[in-house]
Scaffold this active site. Sequence first.
Site, short mmCIF file in Angstrom:
data_model
loop_
_atom_site.label_atom_id
_atom_site.label_comp_id
_atom_site.label_asym_id
_atom_site.label_seq_id
_atom_site.Cartn_x
_atom_site.Cartn_y
_atom_site.Cartn_z
CE1 TYR A 78 -3.90 2.00 0.39
CE2 TYR A 78 -2.39 3.34 1.29
CZ TYR A 78 -4.05 3.54 1.25
OH TYR A 78 -4.48 4.13 0.78
CG PHE A 130 -7.35 16.69 -24.06
CD1 PHE A 130 -7.30 16.55 -25.76
CD2 PHE A 130 -7.98 16.13 -23.41
CE1 PHE A 130 -7.20 15.28 -25.77
CE2 PHE A 130 -8.13 14.75 -23.74
CZ PHE A 130 -8.07 13.78 -24.80
CB THR A 131 -12.16 16.89 -24.24
OG1 THR A 131 -11.03 15.45 -24.25
CG2 THR A 131 -12.13 17.19 -25.85
CG ASP A 221 -1.37 17.54 -22.10
OD1 ASP A 221 -0.64 16.17 -21.81
OD2 ASP A 221 -2.63 17.94 -22.16
CE LYS A 264 -3.42 10.37 -24.48
NZ LYS A 264 -4.38 10.07 -23.41
NE ARG A 388 -11.60 15.14 -30.20
CZ ARG A 388 -12.06 13.69 -29.12
NH1 ARG A 388 -10.23 13.93 -28.17
NH2 ARG A 388 -12.72 13.98 -28.01
CG PHE A 455 -16.40 13.51 -27.08
CD1 PHE A 455 -16.43 14.92 -26.56
CD2 PHE A 455 -15.55 12.68 -26.86
CE1 PHE A 455 -15.17 15.78 -25.29
CE2 PHE A 455 -14.56 12.71 -26.09
CZ PHE A 455 -14.08 13.89 -25.53
N1 F0G Z 1 -3.81 15.62 -22.75
C1 F0G Z 1 -3.73 15.92 -23.59
C2 F0G Z 1 -3.50 16.13 -24.46
C3 F0G Z 1 -4.39 14.08 -24.20
O1 F0G Z 1 -4.50 14.08 -24.93
C4 F0G Z 1 -5.07 13.28 -23.56
C5 F0G Z 1 -5.72 12.26 -23.01
C6 F0G Z 1 -5.43 13.71 -21.80
C7 F0G Z 1 -4.66 14.83 -21.34
C8 F0G Z 1 -5.72 13.18 -20.93
O2 F0G Z 1 -5.66 12.06 -20.67
O3 F0G Z 1 -6.83 10.19 -21.30
O4 F0G Z 1 -4.98 9.64 -19.38
O5 F0G Z 1 -7.44 10.84 -18.60
N2 F0G Z 1 -6.24 11.96 -24.49
C9 F0G Z 1 -6.79 10.47 -24.98
C10 F0G Z 1 -6.97 11.41 -26.73
C11 F0G Z 1 -8.26 10.02 -24.39
O6 F0G Z 1 -7.34 10.00 -26.56
O7 F0G Z 1 -6.89 11.61 -27.60
P1 F0G Z 1 -6.37 10.57 -19.78
#
Ligand code: F0G
Length: 463
Positions: A78, A130-131, A221, A264, A388, A455
């Site tokens: 833990y 980013f979303t 990021d 990634k 997108r 989305f």
């Molecule tokens: N920042 C970027 C530039 C991203 O592309 C993503 C995720 C995140 C933050 C968030 O990270 O998914 O680990 O919580 N992108 C994925 C995509 C979902 O399909 O582009 P996460």
Amino acid sequence: MTTPRPTRRSWAEPWKIKMVEPIRMLTREQRERALKEAGYNTFLLRSEDVYIDLLTDSGTNAMSDFQWAGMMLGDEAYAGSRNFYNLEAAIRKYYGYRHVVPTHQGRGAEHILSRLKVKQGDSVPGNMYFTTTRLHQELAGGVFVDVIIPEGHIPENEHPFKGNMNIEALEDLIKKVGRDRIPYICLTAPVNMAGGQPVSMENARAVRQIADKYELIVIFDATRAVENAYFIQQREAGYESKSIAEILKEFCSLTDGCTMSAKKDSLVNIGGWLAMNDEAFFEEARNMVVIYEGLHTYGGLAGRDMEAMARGIAESVQDDSIRARVKQVEYFGHKLIDWGIPVVHPIGGHAVFLDAKKFYPQIKQDQFPAQTLAADLYADSGVRSMERGIVSAGRNKATGDHYYPKLELVRLTIPRRVYTQAHMDVTAESVAELYDHREKARGLKMIYEPKYLRFFQARFERL
Ligand code: F0G
């Protein structure tokens, strides 16, 4: 017809395959049925109904034998897992930040960062949204302000660093709202939503100068920072003979901390982190992670996941590894360009983006051209891609109307070390087939819209 013999310039992946996962293509009729059941949203398809899965490069990586071996060395304590210390050491070595707080994935880090830094009414400047990043800023009471250079919004523009920040717009914003209302500068590289477009070292240096001038911090990021380093090596004067590892570390040194989706670049299936140099910020983040993710030495991850990440980081910065990764995306993208198919230029690091506005000009943006194209591609060949465009952009909280983004794109995202050149060819041929019959396409109607990040779960009907 014989193919002319190429000069000896081909590249190949620096690995070979030792385990395979079977995939299958459903019949056309089955695909149409699956699509209807999924509400014409590729996020709602079952993976086993997908032939070639280009939905995302997130968590879809193939791990190496060395990473899998590391999975057996998980220390599942833990507290104080040895794998955490390996991860911390890898991040210090390759990214250069002093302190590391592990999180289950990128948005876990964004959540903690936003809660700690963003206050009601703050503005967060960034090079395109980013979303999940923007949503966490908004949930904390902030407003995201886009300060990407204008070229970033133009699909056919060939700027080599289309993800760059507009330094003038950044400084104007700071002057307008006042430095006290800016919790941090959010620098992303490459810019996912712009088409995987990189940021130059020169631009990052200029952002640093502005930050220093106004005593602001820069949070990076770093999700695909290794891919960004590759573009700097290929395109920026003075970096030709530097290694990817050197470039990555230099870039990070211009920032004060990072959020990371290790799903990634780091070649794993789950994981992330928040890193920083500042001691007080670290203390706060280390305390908060306990509430939302888990103790500060695991952050929602198993020990084995952290070990795989530590090893993945070291593999990801190998020059031949990142070269093969980006070159595969480029191979696929240039095939489409050669066939006259409208895509975002230049080809980005993780994906090829189809320009749905040009592909289906007859479909109005509020009838979801990119969503339609993603659905049509699946129906044609079982290839899964992602919208997108307007669906991803969501709604303006104040007016309730859709955001109408300039970019209306379909992303064909290439997982790392998963598909072969032949998979790229099959996909390109399917896209070309749709393009040949593009005038037949009709749009979609949204029949269900969830409140957040619509989305992922929205449902549609064909018009
Ligand atoms: N920042 C970027 C530039 C991203 O592309 C993503 C995720 C995140 C933050 C968030 O990270 O998914 O680990 O919580 N992108 C994925 C995509 C979902 O399909 O582009 P996460």
